[in-house]
Design an enzyme around this catalytic site. Sequence first.
Site, PDB file in Angstrom:
ATOM      1  N   PRO A 163       0.600  -1.263  -0.241  1.00 27.40           N
ATOM      2  CA  PRO A 163      -0.144   0.053   0.118  1.00 27.40           C
ATOM      3  C   PRO A 163       0.783   1.171   0.035  1.00 27.40           C
ATOM      4  CG  PRO A 163       0.251  -0.762   2.099  1.00 27.40           C
ATOM      5  CD  PRO A 163       1.015  -1.851   1.382  1.00 27.40           C
ATOM      6  N   CYS A 164       2.305   1.274  -0.104  1.00 28.39           N
ATOM      7  CA  CYS A 164       2.952   2.473  -0.178  1.00 28.39           C
ATOM      8  C   CYS A 164       2.656   3.492  -1.008  1.00 28.39           C
ATOM      9  CB  CYS A 164       4.338   1.954  -0.343  1.00 28.39           C
ATOM     10  SG  CYS A 164       4.700   1.207  -2.084  1.00 28.39           S
ATOM     11  N   GLY A 165       1.889   3.244  -2.154  1.00 29.95           N
ATOM     12  CA  GLY A 165       1.535   4.372  -3.135  1.00 29.95           C
ATOM     13  C   GLY A 165       0.180   4.656  -3.021  1.00 29.95           C
TER      14      GLY A 165
END
Length: 210
Positions: A163-165
């Site tokens: 989910p980093c971006g």
Amino acid sequence: MVGSSVWDGSLSLDEFNASAKALVSKWGEIDVDDSLPDWAWRPCCRMGVPSETEGFLALEGVYQIEENSGLDDDGGIAEHDTWVQSSCDNVHVYDFHIAYSFSYKVPVLYFQGHEAGGQLLTIDEIKKDLPSHSLKILSESKWTFITREEHPHLSLPWFTLHPCGTSDWMKLLLDKLGDKDRSLQYLSAWLSVVGQAVGLKIPLKLYCSS
């Protein structure tokens, strides 16, 4: 994102829960492919008591089978992957879960596949099941890649789209909506994007203003 003049693309746990309920409701109202079961809310249990605030969405029992579809342009047998809801032999079965990330404050898609007999699939086997457009997204997108992490509610290793971006592209996708509309449409809009990366055919009607 409540009370913020500049939305950062994230959502609170309460907003996640509200959006999850909206997705389940909308999914039941629209015309969904017969190959897909319904999304269901699974509450977490604390000391044997279901939690009123924590849980996850589950779409389970999606079967994938390879079919022959006639002749291709070169005169050979053309094969394509088909998602079906079935109990046939020699198929791969997939489960998809959507959980809230307290670290990133966004939803996270967890998934796993297994053979009809229960043997879990490797990432290479899963990628062989994915359509070409999904593989292209995974190879080209700087925001979408698969990792293997512990499921936050099941304490078992599952594959996940990192989910980093997520907050960055969700801000671009929903920035023009008001707070209430963003909260309710967040998961539907998000799923319309991440579903493409794992081969899920998400109906266009799921993400529509109404």
